[in-house]
Design an enzyme around this catalytic site. Structure first.
Site, PDB file in Angstrom:
ATOM      1  N   GLY A  54       0.761  -1.247   0.000  1.00  0.00           N
ATOM      2  CA  GLY A  54       0.000   0.000   0.000  1.00  0.00           C
ATOM      3  C   GLY A  54       0.791   1.295   0.000  1.00  0.00           C
ATOM      4  O   GLY A  54       0.348   2.291  -0.561  1.00  0.00           O
ATOM      5  N   ASP A 110       0.636   3.423   4.651  1.00  0.00           N
ATOM      6  CA  ASP A 110      -0.394   4.048   3.835  1.00  0.00           C
ATOM      7  C   ASP A 110      -1.588   4.488   4.684  1.00  0.00           C
ATOM      8  O   ASP A 110      -1.990   5.633   4.673  1.00  0.00           O
ATOM      9  CB  ASP A 110      -0.848   3.089   2.720  1.00  0.00           C
ATOM     10  CG  ASP A 110      -1.206   1.694   3.238  1.00  0.00           C
ATOM     11  OD1 ASP A 110      -1.094   1.433   4.461  1.00  0.00           O
ATOM     12  OD2 ASP A 110      -1.587   0.841   2.418  1.00  0.00           O
ATOM     13  N   ASP A 113      -5.961   1.624  10.132  1.00  0.00           N
ATOM     14  CA  ASP A 113      -7.384   1.334  10.295  1.00  0.00           C
ATOM     15  C   ASP A 113      -7.593   0.930  11.760  1.00  0.00           C
ATOM     16  O   ASP A 113      -7.677   1.786  12.631  1.00  0.00           O
ATOM     17  CB  ASP A 113      -7.750   0.233   9.292  1.00  0.00           C
ATOM     18  CG  ASP A 113      -9.233  -0.049   9.230  1.00  0.00           C
ATOM     19  OD1 ASP A 113      -9.985   0.585   9.979  1.00  0.00           O
ATOM     20  OD2 ASP A 113      -9.647  -0.910   8.433  1.00  0.00           O
ATOM     21  N   PHE A 162     -14.160   2.784   3.452  1.00  0.00           N
ATOM     22  CA  PHE A 162     -13.129   2.016   2.757  1.00  0.00           C
ATOM     23  C   PHE A 162     -12.621   2.852   1.589  1.00  0.00           C
ATOM     24  O   PHE A 162     -13.393   3.245   0.713  1.00  0.00           O
ATOM     25  CB  PHE A 162     -13.675   0.677   2.258  1.00  0.00           C
ATOM     26  CG  PHE A 162     -12.571  -0.232   1.821  1.00  0.00           C
ATOM     27  CD1 PHE A 162     -11.915  -1.034   2.724  1.00  0.00           C
ATOM     28  CD2 PHE A 162     -12.147  -0.247   0.493  1.00  0.00           C
ATOM     29  CE1 PHE A 162     -10.862  -1.847   2.340  1.00  0.00           C
ATOM     30  CE2 PHE A 162     -11.088  -1.057   0.089  1.00  0.00           C
ATOM     31  CZ  PHE A 162     -10.449  -1.861   1.008  1.00  0.00           C
ATOM     32  N   VAL A 163     -11.333   3.166   1.580  1.00  0.00           N
ATOM     33  CA  VAL A 163     -10.775   4.044   0.548  1.00  0.00           C
ATOM     34  C   VAL A 163      -9.849   3.285  -0.407  1.00  0.00           C
ATOM     35  O   VAL A 163      -9.305   2.236  -0.055  1.00  0.00           O
ATOM     36  CB  VAL A 163     -10.034   5.252   1.163  1.00  0.00           C
ATOM     37  CG1 VAL A 163     -11.012   6.206   1.828  1.00  0.00           C
ATOM     38  CG2 VAL A 163      -8.958   4.812   2.151  1.00  0.00           C
TER      39      VAL A 163
HETATM   40  P1  IMP Z   1      -5.169  -2.247  10.343  1.00  0.00           P
HETATM   41  O1  IMP Z   1      -4.300  -3.360  10.831  1.00  0.00           O
HETATM   42  O2  IMP Z   1      -6.632  -2.533  10.616  1.00  0.00           O
HETATM   43  O3  IMP Z   1      -4.767  -0.894  10.869  1.00  0.00           O
HETATM   44  O4  IMP Z   1      -5.102  -2.266   8.773  1.00  0.00           O
HETATM   45  C1  IMP Z   1      -4.047  -1.713   8.105  1.00  0.00           C
HETATM   46  C2  IMP Z   1      -3.916  -2.213   6.692  1.00  0.00           C
HETATM   47  O5  IMP Z   1      -5.154  -2.646   6.130  1.00  0.00           O
HETATM   48  C3  IMP Z   1      -3.443  -1.082   5.811  1.00  0.00           C
HETATM   49  O6  IMP Z   1      -2.035  -1.008   5.794  1.00  0.00           O
HETATM   50  C4  IMP Z   1      -4.069  -1.424   4.477  1.00  0.00           C
HETATM   51  O7  IMP Z   1      -3.205  -2.295   3.766  1.00  0.00           O
HETATM   52  C5  IMP Z   1      -5.352  -2.139   4.829  1.00  0.00           C
HETATM   53  N1  IMP Z   1      -6.508  -1.200   4.833  1.00  0.00           N
HETATM   54  C6  IMP Z   1      -7.148  -0.705   5.917  1.00  0.00           C
HETATM   55  N2  IMP Z   1      -8.135   0.132   5.566  1.00  0.00           N
HETATM   56  C7  IMP Z   1      -8.114   0.174   4.218  1.00  0.00           C
HETATM   57  C8  IMP Z   1      -8.904   0.902   3.249  1.00  0.00           C
HETATM   58  O8  IMP Z   1      -9.813   1.679   3.540  1.00  0.00           O
HETATM   59  N3  IMP Z   1      -8.574   0.689   1.940  1.00  0.00           N
HETATM   60  C9  IMP Z   1      -7.573  -0.151   1.548  1.00  0.00           C
HETATM   61  N4  IMP Z   1      -6.817  -0.837   2.430  1.00  0.00           N
HETATM   62  C10 IMP Z   1      -7.085  -0.678   3.746  1.00  0.00           C
HETATM   63 MG    MG Z   2      -0.569  -1.210   4.425  1.00  0.00          MG
END
Ligand code: IMP
Ligand code: MG
Length: 186
Positions: A54, A110, A113, A162-163
């Site tokens: 990402g 990137d 979340d 979701f982006v």
């Molecule tokens: P986390 O562990 O939930 O913080 O997720 C982080 C990873 O999930 C990011 O580095 C992205 O690769 C993916 N991700 C989370 N939200 C999005 C989104 O809205 N669009 C695309 N990828 C996402």
């Molecule tokens: Mg990522």
């Protein structure tokens, strides 16, 4: 082949894709982040660890706004599979190439979340004894129950949508959009 053609039609028309952060807004913010990093790390050679896939576009633009010497390494982690929902499972699919002990490390992400991926990465990288460790994230999503991480360099706070685009994918598509978008009713 018919299936690929249908997918091509759908993706290339960018149906339901709306702009959340424009190319201009992204580039302006990235210039500021680059200046800030250049000034904070003056006299040092920080290691930028870009989290794949990402962050590849973000790090490519950001690094060209950094005016001090830097070196790169890359890590790939997998937490999502191909769906939009977080599985909570983080797995290293590509580890660093270099020893970062005693180095000034900047993690380039990137999007944050749930914060799970980053939390895992910070613990993992901290265990390798860098001299310093900071985080630079382009996007920080406003989600409930988020794991707190201290983000020193942040691009944008965004709503819980979701982006896609600017490196971010939906099922591996849309990474090449020059802006951050979201899929309406998606
Ligand atoms: P986390 O562990 O939930 O913080 O997720 C982080 C990873 O999930 C990011 O580095 C992205 O690769 C993916 N991700 C989370 N939200 C999005 C989104 O809205 N669009 C695309 N990828 C996402
Ligand atoms: Mg990522």
């Amino acid at each position: 082949m018919e299936k690929e053609k249908q997918e091509y039609e759908k993706i290339s028309k960018l149906e339901n894709v709306k702009v959340l952060i424009s190319e201009k807004e992204l580039q302006e913010k990235i210039s500021l982040l680059g200046e800030q990093i250049s000034s904070d790390y003056k006299g040092k050679i920080p290691v930028l660890i870009s989290v794949l896939k990402g962050s590849f576009i973000f790090v490519a633009d950001l690094c060209r706004k950094i005016s001090i010497p830097i070196v790169f390494d890359f890590m790939a982690v997998s937490s999502y599979g191909n769906s939009m929902a977080s599985s909570g499972v983080v797995r290293i699919t590509k580890d660093l190439d270099y020893n970062i002990q005693g180095r000034d490390v900047l993690i380039i992400e990137d999007i944050i979340d749930s914060g799970r991926t980053l939390h895992y990465l910070v613990k993992n990288i901290q265990a390798r004894n860098p001299n310093s460790l900071e985080i630079c994230a382009l996007l920080d999503k406003d989600v409930k129950g988020k794991i707190k991480n201290t983000i020193k360099y942040k691009g944008f706070d965004i709503p819980d949508e979701f982006v896609i685009g600017y490196g971010l994918d939906y099922a591996e598509n849309y990474r090449n959009l020059p802006y951050i978008g979201y899929i309406e009713n998606g």
